[in-house]
Design a protein around this motif. Structure first.
Motif, PDB file in Angstrom:
ATOM      1  N   PHE A 316      21.411  78.899  55.091  1.00  0.00           N
ATOM      2  CA  PHE A 316      21.580  80.259  55.596  1.00  0.00           C
ATOM      3  C   PHE A 316      22.674  80.976  54.813  1.00  0.00           C
ATOM      4  CE2 PHE A 316      24.419  77.505  57.945  1.00  0.00           C
ATOM      5  CZ  PHE A 316      25.596  78.227  58.081  1.00  0.00           C
ATOM      6  N   LYS A 317      22.534  82.293  54.733  1.00  0.00           N
ATOM      7  CA  LYS A 317      23.548  83.113  54.078  1.00  0.00           C
ATOM      8  C   LYS A 317      24.721  83.298  55.029  1.00  0.00           C
ATOM      9  CE  LYS A 317      22.690  87.482  53.247  1.00  0.00           C
ATOM     10  NZ  LYS A 317      22.136  88.707  52.603  1.00  0.00           N
ATOM     11  N   TYR A 318      25.893  82.921  54.568  1.00  0.00           N
ATOM     12  CA  TYR A 318      27.097  83.003  55.393  1.00  0.00           C
ATOM     13  C   TYR A 318      27.846  84.307  55.180  1.00  0.00           C
ATOM     14  CZ  TYR A 318      31.982  82.055  56.658  1.00  0.00           C
ATOM     15  OH  TYR A 318      33.247  82.139  57.156  1.00  0.00           O
ATOM     16  N   SER A 319      27.958  84.724  53.920  1.00  0.00           N
ATOM     17  CA  SER A 319      28.730  85.931  53.648  1.00  0.00           C
ATOM     18  C   SER A 319      28.290  86.545  52.332  1.00  0.00           C
ATOM     19  CB  SER A 319      30.230  85.615  53.589  1.00  0.00           C
ATOM     20  OG  SER A 319      30.527  84.746  52.505  1.00  0.00           O
ATOM     21  N   GLU A 320      28.694  87.793  52.124  1.00  0.00           N
ATOM     22  CA  GLU A 320      28.427  88.492  50.865  1.00  0.00           C
ATOM     23  C   GLU A 320      29.614  89.398  50.557  1.00  0.00           C
ATOM     24  OE1 GLU A 320      25.051  91.365  48.730  1.00  0.00           O
ATOM     25  OE2 GLU A 320      24.841  90.743  50.839  1.00  0.00           O
ATOM     26  N   LYS A 321      30.108  89.301  49.342  1.00  0.00           N
ATOM     27  CA  LYS A 321      31.221  90.141  48.930  1.00  0.00           C
ATOM     28  C   LYS A 321      31.110  90.441  47.448  1.00  0.00           C
ATOM     29  CE  LYS A 321      36.275  90.444  48.851  1.00  0.00           C
ATOM     30  NZ  LYS A 321      37.557  89.740  49.148  1.00  0.00           N
ATOM     31  N   ASP A 322      31.160  91.718  47.113  1.00  0.00           N
ATOM     32  CA  ASP A 322      31.120  92.158  45.719  1.00  0.00           C
ATOM     33  C   ASP A 322      29.919  91.590  44.958  1.00  0.00           C
ATOM     34  OD1 ASP A 322      33.517  93.532  46.162  1.00  0.00           O
ATOM     35  OD2 ASP A 322      34.727  91.790  45.603  1.00  0.00           O
ATOM     36  N   GLY A 323      28.778  91.536  45.631  1.00  0.00           N
ATOM     37  CA  GLY A 323      27.553  91.092  44.985  1.00  0.00           C
ATOM     38  C   GLY A 323      27.396  89.592  44.862  1.00  0.00           C
ATOM     39  N   ALA A 337      25.907  71.494  51.802  1.00  0.00           N
ATOM     40  CA  ALA A 337      25.737  72.102  50.481  1.00  0.00           C
ATOM     41  C   ALA A 337      26.181  73.553  50.582  1.00  0.00           C
ATOM     42  CB  ALA A 337      24.285  72.028  50.019  1.00  0.00           C
ATOM     43  N   VAL A 338      26.807  74.035  49.506  1.00  0.00           N
ATOM     44  CA  VAL A 338      27.268  75.412  49.451  1.00  0.00           C
ATOM     45  C   VAL A 338      26.817  76.014  48.121  1.00  0.00           C
ATOM     46  CG1 VAL A 338      29.235  76.976  49.643  1.00  0.00           C
ATOM     47  CG2 VAL A 338      29.331  74.716  50.729  1.00  0.00           C
ATOM     48  N   ALA A 339      26.290  77.211  48.153  1.00  0.00           N
ATOM     49  CA  ALA A 339      25.882  77.907  46.928  1.00  0.00           C
ATOM     50  C   ALA A 339      26.491  79.298  46.924  1.00  0.00           C
ATOM     51  CB  ALA A 339      24.363  77.992  46.826  1.00  0.00           C
ATOM     52  N   MET A 340      27.172  79.631  45.821  1.00  0.00           N
ATOM     53  CA  MET A 340      27.712  80.965  45.624  1.00  0.00           C
ATOM     54  C   MET A 340      26.868  81.641  44.548  1.00  0.00           C
ATOM     55  SD  MET A 340      30.310  78.708  46.444  1.00  0.00           S
ATOM     56  CE  MET A 340      31.816  78.626  47.439  1.00  0.00           C
ATOM     57  N   LEU A 341      26.055  82.608  44.947  1.00  0.00           N
ATOM     58  CA  LEU A 341      25.065  83.242  44.077  1.00  0.00           C
ATOM     59  C   LEU A 341      25.555  84.602  43.617  1.00  0.00           C
ATOM     60  CD1 LEU A 341      22.120  83.415  42.918  1.00  0.00           C
ATOM     61  CD2 LEU A 341      21.487  84.457  45.112  1.00  0.00           C
ATOM     62  N   ASN A 342      25.665  84.781  42.301  1.00  0.00           N
ATOM     63  CA  ASN A 342      26.058  86.072  41.737  1.00  0.00           C
ATOM     64  C   ASN A 342      24.817  86.905  41.457  1.00  0.00           C
ATOM     65  OD1 ASN A 342      27.185  88.243  40.433  1.00  0.00           O
ATOM     66  ND2 ASN A 342      27.818  87.099  38.604  1.00  0.00           N
ATOM     67  N   ARG A 343      24.568  87.901  42.295  1.00  0.00           N
ATOM     68  CA  ARG A 343      23.405  88.771  42.123  1.00  0.00           C
ATOM     69  C   ARG A 343      23.663  89.905  41.136  1.00  0.00           C
ATOM     70  NH1 ARG A 343      20.234  89.134  47.665  1.00  0.00           N
ATOM     71  NH2 ARG A 343      19.561  91.112  46.745  1.00  0.00           N
ATOM     72  N   ASN A 344      24.896  90.048  40.715  1.00  0.00           N
ATOM     73  CA  ASN A 344      25.270  91.163  39.843  1.00  0.00           C
ATOM     74  C   ASN A 344      24.686  91.019  38.442  1.00  0.00           C
ATOM     75  OD1 ASN A 344      27.345  92.727  41.510  1.00  0.00           O
ATOM     76  ND2 ASN A 344      28.157  90.643  41.633  1.00  0.00           N
ATOM     77  N   ASN A 345      24.629  92.149  37.747  1.00  0.00           N
ATOM     78  CA  ASN A 345      24.216  92.138  36.341  1.00  0.00           C
ATOM     79  C   ASN A 345      25.396  91.927  35.401  1.00  0.00           C
ATOM     80  OD1 ASN A 345      21.418  92.570  36.754  1.00  0.00           O
ATOM     81  ND2 ASN A 345      21.792  94.739  37.105  1.00  0.00           N
ATOM     82  N   HIS A 346      26.508  91.458  35.939  1.00  0.00           N
ATOM     83  CA  HIS A 346      27.680  91.156  35.128  1.00  0.00           C
ATOM     84  C   HIS A 346      28.374  89.924  35.701  1.00  0.00           C
ATOM     85  CE1 HIS A 346      28.924  93.935  38.390  1.00  0.00           C
ATOM     86  NE2 HIS A 346      29.948  93.093  38.493  1.00  0.00           N
ATOM     87  N   VAL A 393      38.825  77.956  45.715  1.00  0.00           N
ATOM     88  CA  VAL A 393      37.946  77.907  44.544  1.00  0.00           C
ATOM     89  C   VAL A 393      38.176  79.186  43.743  1.00  0.00           C
ATOM     90  CG1 VAL A 393      35.561  78.016  43.731  1.00  0.00           C
ATOM     91  CG2 VAL A 393      36.162  76.473  45.584  1.00  0.00           C
ATOM     92  N   LYS A 394      38.551  79.022  42.506  1.00  0.00           N
ATOM     93  CA  LYS A 394      38.745  80.161  41.607  1.00  0.00           C
ATOM     94  C   LYS A 394      37.957  79.903  40.339  1.00  0.00           C
ATOM     95  CE  LYS A 394      43.417  81.327  43.204  1.00  0.00           C
ATOM     96  NZ  LYS A 394      44.842  81.522  42.793  1.00  0.00           N
ATOM     97  N   THR A 395      37.009  80.773  40.031  1.00  0.00           N
ATOM     98  CA  THR A 395      36.159  80.562  38.868  1.00  0.00           C
ATOM     99  C   THR A 395      35.499  81.874  38.467  1.00  0.00           C
ATOM    100  OG1 THR A 395      34.385  79.155  37.963  1.00  0.00           O
ATOM    101  CG2 THR A 395      34.064  80.015  40.192  1.00  0.00           C
ATOM    102  N   THR A 396      34.831  81.852  37.333  1.00  0.00           N
ATOM    103  CA  THR A 396      33.981  82.969  36.915  1.00  0.00           C
ATOM    104  C   THR A 396      32.527  82.532  37.030  1.00  0.00           C
ATOM    105  OG1 THR A 396      35.629  83.884  35.406  1.00  0.00           O
ATOM    106  CG2 THR A 396      33.329  84.504  35.027  1.00  0.00           C
ATOM    107  N   ILE A 397      31.739  83.282  37.772  1.00  0.00           N
ATOM    108  CA  ILE A 397      30.303  82.998  37.889  1.00  0.00           C
ATOM    109  C   ILE A 397      29.566  83.999  37.011  1.00  0.00           C
ATOM    110  CG2 ILE A 397      28.339  82.727  39.436  1.00  0.00           C
ATOM    111  CD1 ILE A 397      30.267  82.294  41.731  1.00  0.00           C
ATOM    112  N   LYS A 398      28.781  83.493  36.080  1.00  0.00           N
ATOM    113  CA  LYS A 398      28.051  84.360  35.174  1.00  0.00           C
ATOM    114  C   LYS A 398      27.030  85.206  35.931  1.00  0.00           C
ATOM    115  CE  LYS A 398      28.380  81.374  31.078  1.00  0.00           C
ATOM    116  NZ  LYS A 398      27.589  80.652  30.044  1.00  0.00           N
ATOM    117  N   ARG A 399      26.578  86.275  35.286  1.00  0.00           N
ATOM    118  CA  ARG A 399      25.566  87.137  35.883  1.00  0.00           C
ATOM    119  C   ARG A 399      24.325  86.309  36.228  1.00  0.00           C
ATOM    120  NH1 ARG A 399      21.330  88.851  32.688  1.00  0.00           N
ATOM    121  NH2 ARG A 399      21.168  90.822  33.822  1.00  0.00           N
TER     122      ARG A 399
END
Length: 415
Positions: A316-323, A337-346, A393-399
Motif C-alpha cells: 500500500f502507498k503510505y505517503s507522497e512528497k515532492d513526487g 518491504a519498502v519502496a520509494m518511487l520517484n515519479r518525477n522526470n528529474h 535514509v539520505k540518497t538521490t533517486i534517479k528519475r
C-alpha cells in the motif's frame, strides 16, 4: 403421469435450477491450491503479438530453462492470441497447422520435459481479439481439448462478447475447466470493466484490474475507442483493490514490459512495484535475446521474494512528497518491504526520517512505530547498501527509479 404431477415436478425443477444458479458460491468449485503465490512466467503478446509459432515457444522454453529464470521461479510459458486454426466438423478447436505443425500436445510435452508448464489463450466471445475462433458456446468442449493437450494455464479474454454478462461467462469457463479434470489456472481478462475483484475469487486464480499495459513509464496510448496504459497509470488504478488479493486469488495489473524499450531505471521501478503489489510476474519480452541488465531485473531473487511472500499481502502507498511515493508491504516473520518511487522526470534528493514515522496497515492491523522499534534494512537492488532505522535514509533517486528495501526487526530502542 397426471398432468398436475408433471406440472409440479416441472415447477420444482425450475425452482431448483433458479436456487442453485442464484446461490452465492454455487459455481465456486475451481481447483484449489493453485497459485498460492502470484503466478510467474512469460506471455507472448507484449513483444510478439500475433507472430507466434512452435519454434518461438520452444526456444522461449529453452531460454527460460537455461538462463536462470526457471531457477528464479518462472514456470509458465503462455501462448497468447493467434495460435488458433478453425474448428473441425465436430466443433473441436484446431491449432494453426502452419504455425504449430507438431500440434499443441507435442508442444506441451516439450515444455513439460523442461520442468515448465504451458499456457494458452481463448476468449469468452464469438472471436478472440485478433478475430480467431472464440470459446462462446464451446466452453466445455474447449476445456476438454485443452486438458487433453496438457495445458496448465488459460488466459480468457473479453472481446466480441455482445450480450454476455462477465460473471456468468467466467462461471461457465471455470466450471468447464473443473469438469475437464485437469488442474489449470484461469486468468480472467475482462480488463477490470465489471469489477471482477468482487466476484472472481471462486472462479479463477487472477483477474485483470485494468486495460492493456503499454511499454511506457508514464503515458496513455489512445487507440480511439480504448487506451493502453503506462506503468504509472496502471499503478494508480490499483487503489482500494488490495483487500481482494491473497493466496490463490490475485489482482493482475497486466503482464510486464521489462525489456521492451523503457530505460533500465524504469524497468527496475516497474518490476519493483509489481512485486510490491503481489502481482503475477509474467514477463513480456523476448527471453531469447535480452540484455544482461534485463535478465538481472527479471531474476532478482530478493525482489521476487517480496512478490512471492507466503502471506500474499498486497502493498500500500503510505505517503507522497515532492513526487516520491513511499510504499510498504507486510512480509512474513515481522519483516516489511519498502519502496520509494520517484515519479518525477528529474532526479530527486530524498530523505526519509524513520523516527518521525508510524506506519499502520488498516487491512492487516500490523503497524510499526519507528520511535520504539529498530529495523535493519537491506537495499534489494544494491547488496552493499545497508543500514538501520536509527539513521535517516539520505540518497538521490534517479528519475523514474526506485529505492527498494527490506526491513528486518532488530529490537527496541533502549531508553
Amino acid at each position: 403421469m397426471p398432468i398436475f404431477t408433471r406440472i409440479s415436478r416441472c415447477a420444482w425443477l425450475i425452482s431448483s435450477i433458479f436456487i442453485i444458479s442464484n446461490t452465492p458460491g454455487a459455481w465456486a468449485d475451481k481447483f484449489e491450491q493453485l497459485a498460492m503465490t502470484p503466478p510467474m512466467g512469460w506471455n507472448s503478446w507484449n513483444h510478439f503479438g500475433c507472430n507466434v509459432d512452435e519454434k518461438l515457444i520452444k526456444a522461449t522454453a529453452d531460454a527460460m530453462a537455461k538462463n536462470g529464470m526457471k531457477a528464479a521461479g518462472y514456470e509458465y510459458v503462455n501462448i497468447d492470441d493467434c495460435w488458433h486454426g478453425e474448428r473441425d466438423a465436430n466443433g473441436n478447436i484446431q491449432v494453426d497447422a502452419e504455425r504449430f505443425p507438431s500440434g499443441m500436445k507435442a508442444l506441451a510435452d516439450y515444455v513439460h520435459k523442461r520442468g515448465l508448464k504451458l499456457g494458452i489463450y481463448s476468449d469468452a466471445g464469438w472471436t478472440t481479439c485478433a478475430g480467431k475462433p472464440g470459446s462462446r458456446g464451446y466452453e466445455f468442449q474447449d476445456a476438454k481439448t485443452y486438458a487433453s493437450w496438457g495445458i496448465d494455464y488459460l488466459k480468457y479474454d473479453w472481446c466480441a462478447t455482445d450480450g454476455l454478462k462477465a460473471e456468468g461467462a467466467y462461471q461457465t469457463m471455470s466450471k468447464a475447466i473443473v469438469e475437464a479434470g485437469r488442474p489449470m489456472i484461469l486468468s480472467i481478462c475482462e480488463w477490470g470493466d465489471n469489477d471482477p475483484w468482487k466476484w472472481a475469487e471462486p472462479l479463477g486464480q487472477l483477474w485483470r484490474t485494468t486495460g492493456d499495459i503499454y511499454a511506457c513509464f508514464d503515458c496513455e496510448y489512445d487507440h480511439g475507442t480504448w487506451s493502453s496504459w503506462g506503468v504509472i497509470q496502471i499503478l494508480d488504478m490499483q487503489d482500494e483493490l488490495r483487500k481482494y488479493a491473497g493466496p490463490g486469488h490475485w489482482n493482475d495489473p497486466d503482464m510486464m514490459e521489462v525489456g521492451n524499450g523503457m530505460t533500465f531505471e524504469e524497468d527496475r521501478a516497474h518490476f519493483s512495484m509489481w512485486a510490491m503489489l503481489a502481482a503475477p510476474l509474467i514477463a513480456g519480452n523476448d527471453l531469447r535475446n535480452m540484455s544482461k541488465e534485463t535478465l538481472s531485473i527479471l531474476s532478482n531473487d530478493d525482489v521476487i521474494a517480496v512478490d512471492q511472500d507466503a502471506l500474499g499481502i498486497q502493498g500500500f502507498k503510505y505517503s507522497e512528497k515532492d513526487g516520491v511515493e513511499t510504499w510498504f508491504k507486510p512480509l512474513e516473520n515481522g519483516e516489511w518491504a519498502v519502496a520509494m518511487l520517484n515519479r518525477n522526470n528529474h532526479d530527486v534528493k530524498f530523505k526519509f526520517a524513520w523516527r518521525h514515522e508510524k506506519v499502520t496497515d488498516d487491512l492487516t492491523k500490523r503497524s510499526i512505530d519507528f520511535n520504539t522499534e529498530i529495523f535493519n534494512w537491506q537495499d534489494l537492488w544494491d547488496n552493499n547498501n545497508t543500514g538501520t532505522t536509527k539513521e535517516f535514509v539520505k540518497t538521490t533517486i534517479k528519475r523514474h527509479d526506485v529505492l527498494m528495501l527490506k526491513l528486518t526487526p532488530a529490537g527496541e530502542w533502549k531508553r
